[in-house]
Structures are given as C-alpha cells and as structure tokens.
Design a protein around this motif. Structure first.
Motif: not given
Length: 670
Positions: A602-603, A610-612, A638, A657, A662
């Motif tokens: 990730a991301p 995009v990564g959570v 987010y 992340t 994600s």
C-alpha cells in the motif's frame, strides 16, 4: 500511383504500425490455476537449468552489490557519506563555537552499536547469527547539528537495512583503491582513524546498488526487521519469511533524500530529487531552474541548502526520479517482473531486449540527464507541447552543474572537463558495468548461446527479477476466511478490475491512455501531436483520467525513442527512433501494474493516493465496514497526504497503511 494503390499502401503502413494487443490469458482463474514458473530462455533461446541457475545468481549478485562499476560516480562525483555536518563545540569553548566533522564516522558508529559491543564493527559486529541487524539504521547526532545549513534530528531514522554481521547497508559496497591512487586523490574516504578495530587500511570507494532501495529486512512494512539477512545461507529461525522474500519488496521506509543529502555534492540531483516545493507544473520548475543556474556558481552554499531542503522533504519510501525539476516523489516500486514487461510505469524501453528498462545505470550520469538536455531532447518536443526545464538547459550546463561541486573537481579542477565528457558521452567515455572476472564468466555464456555480451549483462538481471517470488501473505483477514477470498475475487471481477489486471500476475502489460480526452494524451489543447489523429490499437482499457506530470513529460521519450513492444514477451517488435515514432501508434499513459505482493505494498492506484490507516489507539481490525460501524469515521485515516505527514513527524514509521482496509475502501460504497 493510383488512388487505390496509395490507399492500400497507407492502410498497410498504418496496420503495420498498430500496437500489439494485450496478452490474452483466456479464462485464467487466479484462485485455481497454477502460477507460471520463470522461463528458462534468453531472447528466445532455451538455456539449460544449470546455466539458468548460474546466470540468475550472477544477475542477483549484480543487483545486490552493484557490479556495474558506479563507484567512481558515487564516490568521486556524488561523494556519498562524504558530507560534513556542523555542530556546537562540546569542549567548553566560547558560546557560538561550532565544529565540523565528516558524516561517515556517525554512520559507522550507528552500525557498530547494533550488537551492543563497542568498537567491533570490522571484527564481526555480532556475526551472521547475532543481533547486529536492523531494517532502519538510526544515526545519532549532537543536538544543534546542521547539514548544508539544514537542521539534523538527534536521531536520524535512515531506513537503511543492515544485515547481521555487516559493515555497510544492503546495496552499499566497498571497493579498495591502490595506495598510489589514494595518495593522488586525497578526497577519497578511509575507514581507519575512527576508533573501530580492524578497519581496512587505505582509501576506499563506495558502490551503490539497486538493492539499497529494493531489498528490505522489513517484509511486512511495519517498521521492524522480520529477518536478520537476505542471504540465502542465513535464514532467520521462527520467521515466516525466507531470505529471498526480502528481495524486490521495496525499501518502504528508506529516507532516500537523507541518503543523497549525506553526500558532498547534492547538486548532482537538483533536478531529479529536488524541485519547486508545493508548486506543481512546468512554470514553477523552470523558475526554480533559473534561480538555481543564477545561484550555484556565485553562492554554492545557498543553492545547495535549497536543493537539500527539497530532498529532505521527500517522504520515506518515496523518491522522485524524473529529471524535470517538478517535485513529484513516487513510492519505490516492488520488482516482481515475471510476465510483467517492461517493468517501468510507462512501459518505455530504450533497448530492444531490455525488458526491465530503467534498472540500469551508466556513466557518471546515473540519472540520465545527459540524454535529456536541451540540444538532445529539444528535437523530440512538438511546438505546441509545454516547455520543461530540460528543453532550456544546455548539455554543457547539465554536466557543469553535476560536476562543479564534486569531490574530485574540488580537489583538482583540471579533472572537470574529462568528467563532463563522460557524462555527455563523448569519445572515450563509457560505463564499466562489470568487474573483469565477472565479465569473463558472462563471456562464456554469451559464446555458448551466441548472444551479444552487452545484452547478456542486462538479461541476467532480468532472469533474477523474473525469479523473485513475493513473500507469503500473513494478513489475518486472509487466513481467517477462505470464503472471503472467493467473495473478494467476485468483487474484483464484478467491478471490472480484470479488464486490465488479467492473468496470473494481474496485468495485461499494456499502456492505457491518460484521459478519455485525447488532447490530454497527445499534448493539446490546441493541437494533437503527430500521431494524434491515428487511433489504431488505442483504448484497450478505461482511461485513467488524470494528468500526471511524469507521464506527460515522458511523452517524447515514449513516443519518439522507445520501440514498440509485444505485451506477451516484453521485447521490442522493431527498432525505436523518431521515424518509427512519428509513423506508429505508441500509447502514452500508464502500463497496468502487476498485483503481486499487493498485500504489502500500500498505497494504491496509479498515483499512490489511496490508502487507509488506523488512527493511534484504535483496536486493530481488518474489516473496514465493521470498524466504521463500531468506532465511526474518526477511527481511520483516509488518503496518503495525512498518513505520510504523520509518518514524517514520527521517529519511527508512523501510521501503517493497511492493505486490507485500503482495498476495501476502493469498493465500499457507503
């Protein structure tokens, strides 16, 4: 000639120039069908299993130790680990007293301290099975230290990986020089005199290899070493990972800006690793270049400070390798290239047999700026396309700025002209990619399989990269639910991901357009480029709908230099060049990324946006919907902006992340 003959000739020409279709994997089921093994062939020629094993080993050794002979560029021009730090006097001197010291002994002291025994760095440093290893070398500096006028933290987390018993980080090697050369070149570093018993006498050079950024002891990117070594003969007991699982994962916490800034000539990377901070686009980058060109000769300290400040702003695990003066760091990629060719983001290659283009380095100019300067790149720009820093930077200016502050030139200014000629590729210049003994080994196989030796030097690294296997997925969510895996694959298919991410490795090896609006892809808005009116073979997948500077400014290289390639083999279908570029249908955009090691990289998405991550204090979980229902939206972070910002403010890796969260965020509608 009749009109029919003209029309037929034109159709034949255009049909012959159309792009190859994506690889057709048929009804491949990634959950049930076997993974394809590496091919035992080079340029279509079968090689024996015994020869394959030896050539792959040579390729991995090259990738790991830097056998391409860049020790002169890294040491004599860049001056890695030769920067000088400035810090307050600690001997009771008058207030305001400052002293200077080379940065190298601080680095060596950090490695020596790993096993808790002082001074044994060159005597074993804990040994290959000891405790002296880390995935994040922490270098300690006195309070108030500065580097090129920029404050240095007392604990610098470099992200460099040190194997058990090693003296230097993975990817950095020593090359001894003769006593005579050492006397002639006093700027070369030496390891004695810093209080470490057994240090080799005499001057040395450092060599930088790809492994520094693409090997890691921290496989799952949680900031902790999962292994003590990536050497095959030194596995780590009780680790879920084998040594080779650290190959190609990407060093996701390396502070590459710090590594480069610890050199004595950071101006070398001024248009690559630095740029106009917070001001995207060509106009600010050109203004940055104008200021730099007006300043670096008259006030080199000020110019260096500005460049270093930009380098140090790069997030850990990110690096900007596009020489355009635009500040655009990208996440270091994973290098699992089997059946995913060419491996770089836009699919371009400059050598017909080079399936992993941009892995190789050359002369002193390892950033490739000499090939892109004004006189050489200007001919590739269309009149209506936006100007870049390289279109107005002369080749002489490039070479002068890269060498003027190098250790070799500072010690002996008469060396600069020869170094500039090397960068610009004038007669007599050229890379020494392999050690003589290694080159002789390769020559045996080149003769045996009737292959050009220069091609084989690249192909053996391709063999290694195609052999690399990603580490096993230890994600709890995956281990807990076989049904969840099948359901996830259904979502993957229903959402249309398989239209591009096909086959056993999740890629069709094709370039997809930047935008549904062809003016974006072709350099509008006033007019398309020369190939813009031909659309044969375009639109194999959905448009990406973005305007990334790196892809836009890579258009001329992709369209007019790189040869077209076959997605099934990664090899060129004809020679590259301006003429074929003008008459062909080279797509400009992004090559579909393979999905191997997705769980640990990730991301996501083409821009890494995009990564959570979970906020500090939130109980760990891998089900995004359940987390939101239990703790609300404040439970997660987010987007990569805040995640990276929090990470840079932390002494360690900061918020991690989460791959599981994600990927769920990509398809979770509410």
């Amino acid at each position: 000639m009749s009109s029919k003959l003209w029309a037929g000739s034109l159709l034949l020409l255009l049909g012959g120039c159309a792009g190859r279709p994506p690889r057709d994997w048929g009804s491949f089921d990634i959950l049930r069908d076997p993974v394809l093994p590496p091919e035992l062939r080079i340029q279509g020629k079968e090689i024996s299993p015994q020869d394959y094993a030896e050539l792959r080993r040579l390729g991995e050794q090259w990738f790991r130790t830097g056998a391409f002979g860049n020790e002169r560029s890294i040491t004599d021009v860049m001056g890695v680990f030769q920067a000088v730090v400035d810090f307050p006097c600690d001997d009771g001197s008058a207030p305001g007293c400052r002293q200077q010291r080379p940065i190298l002994p601080f680095v060596l002291a950090a490695v020596d301290a790993l096993d808790g025994v002082e001074g044994n760095l060159f005597m074993g440093n804990g040994g290959p099975t000891g405790t002296g290893y880390t995935s994040d070398l922490v270098i300690h500096f006195p309070r108030g230290t500065t580097l090129s006028g920029v404050p240095v933290p007392t604990e610098l987390h470099s992200g460099l990986d040190i194997e058990a018993g090693a003296v230097l980080p993975i990817g950095i090697d020593l090359v001894r020089v003769s006593k005579e050369e050492g006397l002639q070149k006093p700027y070369l570093p030496e390891l004695t005199g810093w209080g470490f018993e057994g240090a080799p006498a005499g001057k040395v050079r450092f060599r930088l290899a790809c492994a520094a950024c693409h090997y890691s002891l921290d496989v799952d990117a949680d900031g902790k070493a999962d292994m003590r070594s990536t050497k095959l003969d030194n596995p780590t007991p009780d680790s879920p990972y084998l040594p080779q699982h650290g190959w190609g994962v990407g060093n996701q916490d390396i502070a590459f800006g710090w590594l480069f800034s610890m050199s004595s000539n950071p101006l070398l990377g001024s248009l690559v690793l630095s740029g106009a901070l917070g001001q995207p686009g060509s106009a600010p980058s050109i203004a940055y270049l104008d200021w730099l060109m007006a300043t670096y000769k008259s006030n080199p300290k000020l110019a260096t400070q500005e460049v270093v400040a930009g380098m140090l702003a790069q997030p850990r695990g990110y690096v900007d390798m596009s020489p355009d003066g635009i500040y655009n760091p990208l996440q270091l990629p994973t290098l699992y290239t089997r059946y995913a060719w060419p491996s770089n983001a836009d699919g371009s290659q400059s050598n017909g047999s080079d399936k992993t283009h941009r892995i190789w380095t050359g002369t002193f100019d390892f950033a490739g700026l000499g090939d892109l300067c004004g006189e050489r790149r200007g001919s590739l720009m269309m009149p209506w396309e936006p100007r870049s820093v390289l279109s107005k930077l002369s080749c002489e200016d490039v070479a002068d700025r890269m060498t003027r502050s190098s250790p070799a030139v500072i010690q002996d200014p008469s060396r600069q002209r020869a170094m500039m000629d090397d960068i610009l590729g004038f007669p007599g210049a050229g890379p020494g990619m392999w050690k003589p003994e290694e080159r002789e080994k390769l020559k045996v196989y080149a003769d045996r399989y009737d292959l050009p030796l220069e091609d084989l030097q690249k192909e053996v690294v391709s063999l290694a990269l195609d052999w690399f296997e990603p580490p096993p997925n230890t994600t709890p969510l995956l281990a807990a639910s076989a049904d969840g895996v099948a359901q996830g694959y259904e979502v993957f298919q229903e959402e249309g991901c398989v239209s591009c991410h096909r086959g056993p490795f999740g890629t069709d090896n094709s370039i997809h357009p930047l935008s549904a609006d062809p003016r974006v892809e072709f350099g509008g808005p006033r007019a398309p480029s020369t190939a813009g009116w031909r659309t044969l073979g375009r639109g194999d997948g959905p448009a990406i709908n973005t305007e990334p500077q790196q892809a836009i400014y890579g258009r001329p290289l992709r369209r007019l230099v790189a040869p077209p390639y076959d997605p099934a083999t990664g090899e060129a279908t004809r020679e590259g060049g301006v003429l074929q570029g003008l008459m062909s249908v080279q797509r400009v955009g992004y090559k579909t990324t393979a999905l191997r090691y997705l769980w640990g990289s990730a991301p996501y998405l083409h821009d890494g946006g995009v990564g959570v991550a979970l906020r500090p204090g939130v109980p760990e979980g891998t089900d995004l919907r359940a987390l939101l229902q239990r703790a609300g939206s404040e439970a997660v972070i987010y987007g990569m902006g805040e995640i990276l910002s929090l990470g840079e403010r932390s002494l360690t890796v900061g918020p991690k992340t989460s791959a599981a969260l994600s990927l769920q965020a990509l398809v979770l509608r509410t």
